[in-house]
Scaffold this active site. Structure first.
Site, PDB file in Angstrom:
ATOM      1  N   LYS A   1       0.858  -1.193   0.000  1.00  0.00           N
ATOM      2  CA  LYS A   1       0.000   0.000   0.000  1.00  0.00           C
ATOM      3  C   LYS A   1       0.889   1.236   0.000  1.00  0.00           C
ATOM      4  O   LYS A   1       1.522   1.560   1.000  1.00  0.00           O
ATOM      5  CB  LYS A   1      -0.897   0.044   1.237  1.00  0.00           C
ATOM      6  CG  LYS A   1      -1.972   1.134   1.084  1.00  0.00           C
ATOM      7  CD  LYS A   1      -2.518   1.643   2.401  1.00  0.00           C
ATOM      8  CE  LYS A   1      -1.788   2.838   2.932  1.00  0.00           C
ATOM      9  NZ  LYS A   1      -1.826   4.045   2.099  1.00  0.00           N
TER      10      LYS A   1
ATOM     11  N   GLU B   1      10.554   1.441   9.869  1.00  0.00           N
ATOM     12  CA  GLU B   1      11.532   2.476   9.486  1.00  0.00           C
ATOM     13  C   GLU B   1      10.831   3.801   9.732  1.00  0.00           C
ATOM     14  O   GLU B   1      10.014   4.233   8.924  1.00  0.00           O
ATOM     15  CB  GLU B   1      11.900   2.355   8.007  1.00  0.00           C
ATOM     16  CG  GLU B   1      12.595   1.076   7.614  1.00  0.00           C
ATOM     17  CD  GLU B   1      14.005   0.992   8.135  1.00  0.00           C
ATOM     18  OE1 GLU B   1      14.593   2.037   8.472  1.00  0.00           O
ATOM     19  OE2 GLU B   1      14.531  -0.126   8.245  1.00  0.00           O
TER      20      GLU B   1
HETATM   21  P1  NDP Z   1       2.733   8.388   7.571  1.00  0.00           P
HETATM   22  O1  NDP Z   1       3.110   7.632   8.790  1.00  0.00           O
HETATM   23  O2  NDP Z   1       1.688   9.413   7.665  1.00  0.00           O
HETATM   24  O3  NDP Z   1       2.255   7.387   6.415  1.00  0.00           O
HETATM   25  C1  NDP Z   1       3.063   6.333   5.934  1.00  0.00           C
HETATM   26  C2  NDP Z   1       2.173   5.252   5.338  1.00  0.00           C
HETATM   27  O4  NDP Z   1       1.363   4.693   6.370  1.00  0.00           O
HETATM   28  C3  NDP Z   1       1.210   5.792   4.279  1.00  0.00           C
HETATM   29  O5  NDP Z   1       1.055   4.814   3.271  1.00  0.00           O
HETATM   30  C4  NDP Z   1      -0.071   5.949   5.086  1.00  0.00           C
HETATM   31  O6  NDP Z   1      -1.225   5.930   4.302  1.00  0.00           O
HETATM   32  C5  NDP Z   1      -0.002   4.728   5.983  1.00  0.00           C
HETATM   33  N1  NDP Z   1      -0.869   4.791   7.172  1.00  0.00           N
HETATM   34  C6  NDP Z   1      -1.400   5.873   7.796  1.00  0.00           C
HETATM   35  N2  NDP Z   1      -2.142   5.497   8.871  1.00  0.00           N
HETATM   36  C7  NDP Z   1      -2.077   4.139   8.920  1.00  0.00           C
HETATM   37  C8  NDP Z   1      -2.627   3.150   9.801  1.00  0.00           C
HETATM   38  N3  NDP Z   1      -3.384   3.467  10.846  1.00  0.00           N
HETATM   39  N4  NDP Z   1      -2.351   1.854   9.559  1.00  0.00           N
HETATM   40  C9  NDP Z   1      -1.559   1.493   8.522  1.00  0.00           C
HETATM   41  N5  NDP Z   1      -1.020   2.384   7.644  1.00  0.00           N
HETATM   42  C10 NDP Z   1      -1.264   3.689   7.842  1.00  0.00           C
HETATM   43  O7  NDP Z   1       4.092   8.974   7.002  1.00  0.00           O
HETATM   44  P2  NDP Z   1       4.283   9.953   5.782  1.00  0.00           P
HETATM   45  O8  NDP Z   1       3.711   9.345   4.546  1.00  0.00           O
HETATM   46  O9  NDP Z   1       3.820  11.297   6.210  1.00  0.00           O
HETATM   47  O10 NDP Z   1       5.867   9.929   5.597  1.00  0.00           O
HETATM   48  C11 NDP Z   1       6.741  10.731   6.290  1.00  0.00           C
HETATM   49  C12 NDP Z   1       7.393   9.966   7.427  1.00  0.00           C
HETATM   50  O11 NDP Z   1       8.080   8.826   6.927  1.00  0.00           O
HETATM   51  C13 NDP Z   1       8.432  10.791   8.155  1.00  0.00           C
HETATM   52  O12 NDP Z   1       8.291  10.643   9.541  1.00  0.00           O
HETATM   53  C14 NDP Z   1       9.748  10.172   7.700  1.00  0.00           C
HETATM   54  O13 NDP Z   1      10.800  10.354   8.601  1.00  0.00           O
HETATM   55  C15 NDP Z   1       9.375   8.740   7.551  1.00  0.00           C
HETATM   56  N6  NDP Z   1      10.335   8.050   6.679  1.00  0.00           N
HETATM   57  C16 NDP Z   1      11.249   7.206   7.248  1.00  0.00           C
HETATM   58  C17 NDP Z   1      12.230   6.603   6.464  1.00  0.00           C
HETATM   59  C18 NDP Z   1      13.246   5.670   7.039  1.00  0.00           C
HETATM   60  O14 NDP Z   1      13.966   5.043   6.263  1.00  0.00           O
HETATM   61  N7  NDP Z   1      13.375   5.535   8.340  1.00  0.00           N
HETATM   62  C19 NDP Z   1      12.307   6.886   5.023  1.00  0.00           C
HETATM   63  C20 NDP Z   1      11.278   7.763   4.535  1.00  0.00           C
HETATM   64  C21 NDP Z   1      10.343   8.346   5.353  1.00  0.00           C
HETATM   65  P3  NDP Z   1      -1.873   7.324   3.802  1.00  0.00           P
HETATM   66  O15 NDP Z   1      -0.889   7.970   2.925  1.00  0.00           O
HETATM   67  O16 NDP Z   1      -3.055   6.887   3.097  1.00  0.00           O
HETATM   68  O17 NDP Z   1      -2.155   8.111   5.058  1.00  0.00           O
END
Ligand code: NDP
Length: 493
Positions: free
Chosen positions: A174, A249
């Site tokens: 997803k 991550e």
């Molecule tokens: P989010 O946590 O908002 O979303 C990440 C994914 O999780 C999206 O696909 C989102 O769907 C989904 N999601 C949201 N709520 C749920 C739930 N309750 N259950 C399951 N899945 C869910 O992160 P962002 O997309 O805003 O990304 C930014 C973040 O990612 C930052 O904190 C960044 O640091 C981190 N990141 C970490 C990396 C690493 O390697 N450690 C690399 C890249 C980013 P939807 O979009 O539909 O809300």
């Protein structure tokens, strides 16, 4: 505009509820695509397809075959890399050049895992029992759910897809609801490469519905998630009901320590590179700059001089150095974040607002920003802002620099700049982060593991460890000369 479909059990299909979602170009707020909006029912169907393919299919049986197919995926990405790069820029707003670098990395990751697919058939262990064989074999975990963020949509997807496939798993992915376009395209390429029906499935809905179902469904064996810390905690909870394996991550608030003996010009240049690519929306961005007092003022001046010239604009224009933020909501978060920093006492050395230029008015732009007079306790220093913002703290001793760098709930990555490599090694040994760069920043490659300490998560992606995340180890003991022990019930009553 044609609505893009989800991919379940080898077929491109619309979501059950027949709803769709608009995908927005962050440069101008215009609709670029429409995708079908999956729901819980679609997630369940996709999991069932992956379950059937794992339990009754052939994917898990030949590592050599899997390596051949994964190599084909790498070749197809190489063939279509310009189209993929353009889609990524359309979806995320980052410069086309950055998207092109991503596509090179992505093809490289698939090629790396194709290379090692059949290189480790397990291990024979010395058995303490005479006339026996003891061996460890690696098996796939089963049905894997992979949930990815919007900042590096296809790169993050690839770090999960390639090792999961090579290890023999089936999966449901997803992507973030706002940046699904390149992931959809790569599923087309995986189909073209000959990945069997049901092995890879793609659903396109929101996190709260589809993501939640994927994380808690009992037919799933592993959830691999990249995203924010709050979502990571929810996923861990949801997965705990059926004790799924979880790999997280999460975010980072990454320190970049500059000692006075560092090469000044290179450290200035790289301090900018550490943060401003993709408008600072990088989990490993070196947003916490920690500079030795002796050079602090000159360092700030040099940074400000460079930041003044950063050209904002469309990722498709050749002279653009920095694109927009991903969405209107995220722009507002960054605005609030900097405002809080100012209230807490930080000084804006440059930036701190949206740009005035008329041609950027429809996009989600924020000016590259440097905040000085920052103290460790400030929200702006502790929280991940995920925007083009550098906070600067000062230090006088090596111990102080290390203490500042470690004063964080996160532990994803960090950097040290000095010509004294013994000093650098002392710092590296004490810095509590999954990756530390010396005299560089934000270097990744497929062979080296990536992941966080502390609340930046657990598990590793990339490298051999990235493959092990998707494997179970089974110990097999074969007794070649079984004998009776005669312990139970041999004495007549
Ligand atoms: P989010 O946590 O908002 O979303 C990440 C994914 O999780 C999206 O696909 C989102 O769907 C989904 N999601 C949201 N709520 C749920 C739930 N309750 N259950 C399951 N899945 C869910 O992160 P962002 O997309 O805003 O990304 C930014 C973040 O990612 C930052 O904190 C960044 O640091 C981190 N990141 C970490 C990396 C690493 O390697 N450690 C690399 C890249 C980013 P939807 O979009 O539909 O809300």
């Amino acid at each position: 505009m044609q609505i893009k479909k989800q991919f379940i059990d080898g077929k491109w299909v619309y979501a059950e509820k027949n709803k769709s979602r608009e995908i927005i170009n962050p440069f101008n707020n215009e609709v670029t695509a429409k995708v079908t909006e999956s729901d819980k029912a679609d997630a369940k169907k996709a999991i069932l397809a992956a379950r059937n393919a794992f339990d009754h299919g052939e994917w898990a049986t030949s590592a050599i075959e899997r390596g051949i197919i994964v190599r084909k995926i790498a070749e197809l990405i190489e063939r279509d890399k310009e189209e993929l790069a353009k889609l990524e820029t359309l979806d995320t707003g980052k410069t086309l050049e950055e998207s092109r670098w991503d596509m090179e990395d992505i093809a490289g990751v698939f090629a790396y895992y194709a290379d090692i697919a059949d290189k480790d058939g397990g291990e024979i262990i010395e058995s303490p029992i005479p006339n026996s064989i003891s061996k460890v074999v690696y098996e796939p975990v089963g049905v894997c759910v992979q949930i990815t963020p919007w900042n590096y949509p296809l790169l993050q997807a690839t770090w999960k897809l390639a090792p999961a496939l090579v290890a023999g798993n089936t999966l449901v992915m997803k992507p973030s609801e706002i940046t699904p376009l390149t992931t959809i395209k790569v599923f087309e390429l995986m189909e073209e490469a000959g990945v069997p029906k049901g092995v890879v499935n793609l659903v396109l809905g929101s996190g709260n519905t589809v993501g939640a179902e994927l994380s808690e469904n009992p037919d799933v064996d592993l959830v691999s998630f990249t995203g924010g810390i709050k979502t990571g905690k929810k996923i861990m909870q949801a997965a705990s009901h059926t004790v799924k394996k979880v790999a997280l991550e999460l975010g980072g608030k990454n320190p970049n320590i500059v000692f006075a003996d560092a090469d000044f010009d290179i450290a200035v240049d790289q301090a900018l590179n550490a943060v401003f690519f993709h408008a600072g929306q990088i989990c490993s961005a070196g947003t916490r700059l920690i500079v030795e007092e002796a050079i602090h003022d000159d360092f700030v001046d040099a940074l400000v001089k460079r930041v003044k010239n950063i050209k904002l604009g469309s990722g498709f224009e050749e002279d653009t150095e920095m694109g927009p933020l991903i969405s209107k909501e995220h722009l507002q978060k960054v605005i609030n974040y900097v405002d809080i920093g100012i209230e807490e006492g930080a000084t804006v050395a440059i930036g701190g607002k949206q740009p005035d230029a008329e041609e950027l008015k429809n996009g989600f732009f924020y000016m590259p920003t440097i905040l000085t007079n920052c103290m460790t306790a400030m929200t702006v220093v502790q929280n991940e802002g995920f925007g083009p913002v550098i906070t600067i703290e000062k230090f006088t001793t090596e111990d102080e620099a290390i203490a500042l760098a470690n004063d964080s709930i996160y532990g994803l990555s960090g950097g040290v700049w000095t010509k004294d490599l013994a000093k650098a090694e002392r710092c590296v040994a004490k810095m509590r982060m999954g990756t530390v760069w010396v005299n560089d920043f934000n270097i990744y490659f497929p062979h080296a593991p990536w992941g966080g300490y502390k609340q930046s998560g657990f598990g590793r992606e990339l490298g051999k460890t990235g493959l092990e995340e998707y494997q179970e180890q089974k110990h097999v003991f074969v007794n070649l000369q079984p004998e009776t022990i005669n312990w139970f019930g041999t004495k007549e009553k």
